[in-house]
Design a protein around this motif. Structure first.
Motif, PDB file in Angstrom:
ATOM      1  N   ALA A 121       0.822  -1.216   0.000  1.00 57.34           N
ATOM      2  CA  ALA A 121       0.000   0.000   0.000  1.00 57.34           C
ATOM      3  C   ALA A 121       0.855   1.265   0.000  1.00 57.34           C
ATOM      4  O   ALA A 121       0.775   2.084   0.920  1.00 57.34           O
ATOM      5  N   PRO A 122       1.673   1.484  -1.038  1.00 57.16           N
ATOM      6  CA  PRO A 122       2.418   2.747  -1.092  1.00 57.16           C
ATOM      7  C   PRO A 122       1.490   3.926  -1.356  1.00 57.16           C
ATOM      8  O   PRO A 122       0.472   3.784  -2.047  1.00 57.16           O
ATOM      9  N   GLN A 123       1.844   5.067  -0.803  1.00 57.63           N
ATOM     10  CA  GLN A 123       1.057   6.296  -0.979  1.00 57.63           C
ATOM     11  C   GLN A 123       1.961   7.394  -1.514  1.00 57.63           C
ATOM     12  O   GLN A 123       3.056   7.621  -1.001  1.00 57.63           O
ATOM     13  N   VAL A 124       1.496   8.072  -2.546  1.00 65.40           N
ATOM     14  CA  VAL A 124       2.154   9.257  -3.098  1.00 65.40           C
ATOM     15  C   VAL A 124       1.252  10.450  -2.810  1.00 65.40           C
ATOM     16  O   VAL A 124       0.060  10.417  -3.135  1.00 65.40           O
ATOM     17  N   ILE A 125       1.794  11.487  -2.194  1.00 65.41           N
ATOM     18  CA  ILE A 125       1.014  12.690  -1.891  1.00 65.41           C
ATOM     19  C   ILE A 125       1.690  13.882  -2.544  1.00 65.41           C
ATOM     20  O   ILE A 125       2.877  14.138  -2.322  1.00 65.41           O
ATOM     21  N   ILE A 126       0.921  14.625  -3.335  1.00 62.78           N
ATOM     22  CA  ILE A 126       1.418  15.832  -3.985  1.00 62.78           C
ATOM     23  C   ILE A 126       0.790  17.041  -3.307  1.00 62.78           C
ATOM     24  O   ILE A 126      -0.437  17.158  -3.229  1.00 62.78           O
ATOM     25  N   PHE A 127       1.628  17.938  -2.820  1.00 63.27           N
ATOM     26  CA  PHE A 127       1.177  19.186  -2.209  1.00 63.27           C
ATOM     27  C   PHE A 127       1.497  20.344  -3.153  1.00 63.27           C
ATOM     28  O   PHE A 127       2.572  20.375  -3.749  1.00 63.27           O
ATOM     29  N   ALA A 128       0.568  21.273  -3.267  1.00 62.89           N
ATOM     30  CA  ALA A 128       0.759  22.402  -4.181  1.00 62.89           C
ATOM     31  C   ALA A 128       0.561  23.715  -3.443  1.00 62.89           C
ATOM     32  O   ALA A 128      -0.361  23.853  -2.626  1.00 62.89           O
ATOM     33  N   GLY A 129       1.440  24.680  -3.726  1.00 61.22           N
ATOM     34  CA  GLY A 129       1.340  25.993  -3.094  1.00 61.22           C
ATOM     35  C   GLY A 129       1.858  27.081  -4.017  1.00 61.22           C
ATOM     36  O   GLY A 129       2.633  26.811  -4.936  1.00 61.22           O
ATOM     37  N   ASN A 130       1.415  28.303  -3.766  1.00 62.43           N
ATOM     38  CA  ASN A 130       1.896  29.450  -4.530  1.00 62.43           C
ATOM     39  C   ASN A 130       2.735  30.375  -3.655  1.00 62.43           C
ATOM     40  O   ASN A 130       2.553  30.425  -2.433  1.00 62.43           O
ATOM     41  N   HIS A 131       3.625  31.121  -4.292  1.00 62.47           N
ATOM     42  CA  HIS A 131       4.677  31.863  -3.601  1.00 62.47           C
ATOM     43  C   HIS A 131       4.630  33.342  -3.951  1.00 62.47           C
ATOM     44  O   HIS A 131       4.730  33.706  -5.124  1.00 62.47           O
ATOM     45  N   VAL A 156       5.755   8.546  -0.472  1.00 57.63           N
ATOM     46  CA  VAL A 156       6.462   9.501  -1.321  1.00 57.63           C
ATOM     47  C   VAL A 156       5.737  10.831  -1.220  1.00 57.63           C
ATOM     48  O   VAL A 156       4.507  10.878  -1.346  1.00 57.63           O
ATOM     49  N   THR A 157       6.473  11.906  -0.978  1.00 56.11           N
ATOM     50  CA  THR A 157       5.873  13.239  -1.001  1.00 56.11           C
ATOM     51  C   THR A 157       6.438  14.012  -2.184  1.00 56.11           C
ATOM     52  O   THR A 157       7.647  14.052  -2.398  1.00 56.11           O
ATOM     53  N   GLY A 158       5.537  14.632  -2.945  1.00 55.48           N
ATOM     54  CA  GLY A 158       5.929  15.453  -4.072  1.00 55.48           C
ATOM     55  C   GLY A 158       5.306  16.826  -3.971  1.00 55.48           C
ATOM     56  O   GLY A 158       4.509  17.093  -3.064  1.00 55.48           O
ATOM     57  N   GLU A 159       5.638  17.690  -4.924  1.00 56.73           N
ATOM     58  CA  GLU A 159       5.183  19.074  -4.836  1.00 56.73           C
ATOM     59  C   GLU A 159       4.939  19.673  -6.214  1.00 56.73           C
ATOM     60  O   GLU A 159       5.459  19.192  -7.219  1.00 56.73           O
ATOM     61  N   MET A 160       4.147  20.728  -6.198  1.00 54.94           N
ATOM     62  CA  MET A 160       3.966  21.594  -7.356  1.00 54.94           C
ATOM     63  C   MET A 160       3.812  23.012  -6.844  1.00 54.94           C
ATOM     64  O   MET A 160       3.016  23.246  -5.930  1.00 54.94           O
ATOM     65  N   GLY A 161       4.585  23.933  -7.406  1.00 59.87           N
ATOM     66  CA  GLY A 161       4.450  25.324  -6.973  1.00 59.87           C
ATOM     67  C   GLY A 161       5.409  26.208  -7.744  1.00 59.87           C
ATOM     68  O   GLY A 161       6.628  26.108  -7.549  1.00 59.87           O
ATOM     69  N   ILE A 162       4.878  27.012  -8.639  1.00 56.54           N
ATOM     70  CA  ILE A 162       5.739  27.909  -9.398  1.00 56.54           C
ATOM     71  C   ILE A 162       6.520  28.792  -8.422  1.00 56.54           C
ATOM     72  O   ILE A 162       5.949  29.390  -7.513  1.00 56.54           O
ATOM     73  N   GLY A 163       7.827  28.844  -8.605  1.00 55.01           N
ATOM     74  CA  GLY A 163       8.696  29.610  -7.710  1.00 55.01           C
ATOM     75  C   GLY A 163       9.270  28.821  -6.557  1.00 55.01           C
ATOM     76  O   GLY A 163      10.047  29.370  -5.761  1.00 55.01           O
ATOM     77  N   ASN A 164       8.932  27.525  -6.463  1.00 53.80           N
ATOM     78  CA  ASN A 164       9.358  26.833  -5.242  1.00 53.80           C
ATOM     79  C   ASN A 164      10.812  26.386  -5.236  1.00 53.80           C
ATOM     80  O   ASN A 164      11.344  26.044  -4.171  1.00 53.80           O
ATOM     81  N   THR A 165      11.518  26.424  -6.369  1.00 53.01           N
ATOM     82  CA  THR A 165      12.964  26.186  -6.253  1.00 53.01           C
ATOM     83  C   THR A 165      13.660  27.378  -5.596  1.00 53.01           C
ATOM     84  O   THR A 165      14.685  27.213  -4.928  1.00 53.01           O
ATOM     85  N   THR A 166      13.097  28.573  -5.757  1.00 53.33           N
ATOM     86  CA  THR A 166      13.637  29.742  -5.054  1.00 53.33           C
ATOM     87  C   THR A 166      13.455  29.585  -3.557  1.00 53.33           C
ATOM     88  O   THR A 166      14.388  29.797  -2.761  1.00 53.33           O
ATOM     89  N   SER A 167      12.255  29.199  -3.165  1.00 50.12           N
ATOM     90  CA  SER A 167      11.971  28.982  -1.753  1.00 50.12           C
ATOM     91  C   SER A 167      12.846  27.867  -1.186  1.00 50.12           C
ATOM     92  O   SER A 167      13.402  27.985  -0.088  1.00 50.12           O
ATOM     93  N   ALA A 168      12.988  26.779  -1.945  1.00 50.83           N
ATOM     94  CA  ALA A 168      13.800  25.653  -1.476  1.00 50.83           C
ATOM     95  C   ALA A 168      15.260  26.056  -1.321  1.00 50.83           C
ATOM     96  O   ALA A 168      15.930  25.651  -0.356  1.00 50.83           O
TER      97      ALA A 168
END
Length: 336
Positions: A66-76, A160-172
């Motif tokens: 039972a693997p779970q992949v979760i994608i979180f999305a945010g704006n910056h 597994v946790t993943g992400e989507m967010g324009i600008g998030n490499t700057t934040s990272a």
């Protein structure tokens, strides 16, 4: 289960009190590995992965079902500084693509039998521009942590946790530099493909954010310089530790969130492995800081949890061999 914390301090305490691996399961897995029909060490890292996984699941002969992949999305809010090649509207458009099954991560999750969940985090309210003020208030930070924590299915057996967010490499980049120190230019890369002028702007933005929010507290660095999706990933990774669910870390952005946990509490990432080494130059520095050796190196720079999702196959292979192979006694083969 609802998140058992309401402040940064109680989150830190919760993380510090989370359980470790089961020593009996580790011993049982080591004993089983020594009896399998293969020369000692012939399966290389797969053997270590299987024993590690067994310890966290409390089962000397485990399965991954039972693997779970979760994608979180945010704006910056920092996108107003011209740090990305794409507009912030793309975040919501990609969330719709995830929800309709059209993204790379949808295909990879399906290929490896993972449940996939998507959590957009207040996309209509970007975080504050961290060159002017903290990206999040403590209340906003805790809300994102709790969202990540509550998104984890306690019955999952790999995360597994993943992400989507324009600008998030700057934040990272800002979070990585804020947590680990160093020259902002060394942490700042091209992300989705900005040109030289864009890279210079991005590096300057990171430097200004660091100057404004100098702190020795890694969780404060994550609050002041991060994004909601980074914080939610940290919350999910922490919840997985609480539930003894092994984690596969994704690329630069996921690891920037994870390194804040690593520096906040010793051993906080003992339940996590690095899925891959991405094409973002500073990712290797983050892996080195966390003491993680990547399972794959494929030149990926997509995000979305894609590299970590691919690595599910490696974990499944390790467990299939460990738990499914016959022992010398079962196979009637002499072990020497």
């Amino acid at each position: 289960m609802q998140a058992p914390f309401t402040t940064i301090s109680t989150f830190r305490d919760t993380l510090a009190a989370a359980p470790g691996p089961d020593s009996d399961a580790i011993k049982g897995a080591q004993d089983r590995n020594a009896q399998l029909t293969k020369p000692p060490g012939a399966l290389g890292r797969l053997e270590d992965l299987a024993i590690w996984y067994a310890g966290w699941r409390g089962d000397a002969q485990p399965q991954i079902r039972a693997p779970q992949v979760i994608i979180f999305a945010g704006n910056h809010g920092v996108c107003a500084q011209g740090v990305s090649a794409f507009p912030s509207e793309v975040t919501a458009q990609m969330v719709a693509n995830f929800e309709h099954g059209g993204a790379a991560i949808n295909q990879l999750s399906k290929a490896f039998g993972a449940r996939m969940d998507v959590y957009p985090l207040s996309l209509d309210i970007p975080t504050a521009d961290f060159t002017i003020q903290p990206a999040m208030s403590e209340a906003e930070f805790i809300d994102a942590l709790q969202t990540g924590w509550n998104a984890v299915d306690p019955d999952a057996d790999l995360l597994v946790t993943g992400e989507m967010g324009i600008g998030n490499t700057t934040s990272a980049a800002a979070v990585a530099a804020g947590v680990l120190g160093g020259d902002p230019a060394g942490w700042t890369g091209r992300g989705t493909g900005i040109d030289d002028a864009g890279l210079a702007r991005k590096t300057d933005v990171v430097a200004r954010g660091l100057a404004l929010h100098a702190t020795t507290d890694p969780l404060e660095a994550l609050r002041c310089l991060g994004g909601r999706e980074l914080v939610a990933m940290a919350g999910a990774i922490a919840a997985a530790r609480y539930h003894r669910i092994p984690v596969v870390l994704d690329g630069f952005i996921c690891c920037a969130a994870a390194v804040a946990l690593h520096k906040a509490v010793d051993g906080a990432l003992d339940h996590a492995v690095a899925g891959h080494l991405s094409a973002e130059d500073a990712h290797q520095r983050l892996l080195d800081a966390m003491g993680k050796q990547p399972l794959l190196q494929l030149g990926l720079r997509l995000g979305e949890g894609s590299g970590a999702a691919l690595a599910i196959a490696v974990l499944k292979g390790a467990i299939a061999c460990h738990s499914g192979m016959a022992t010398f006694a079962e196979a009637g083969v002499s072990d020497g």
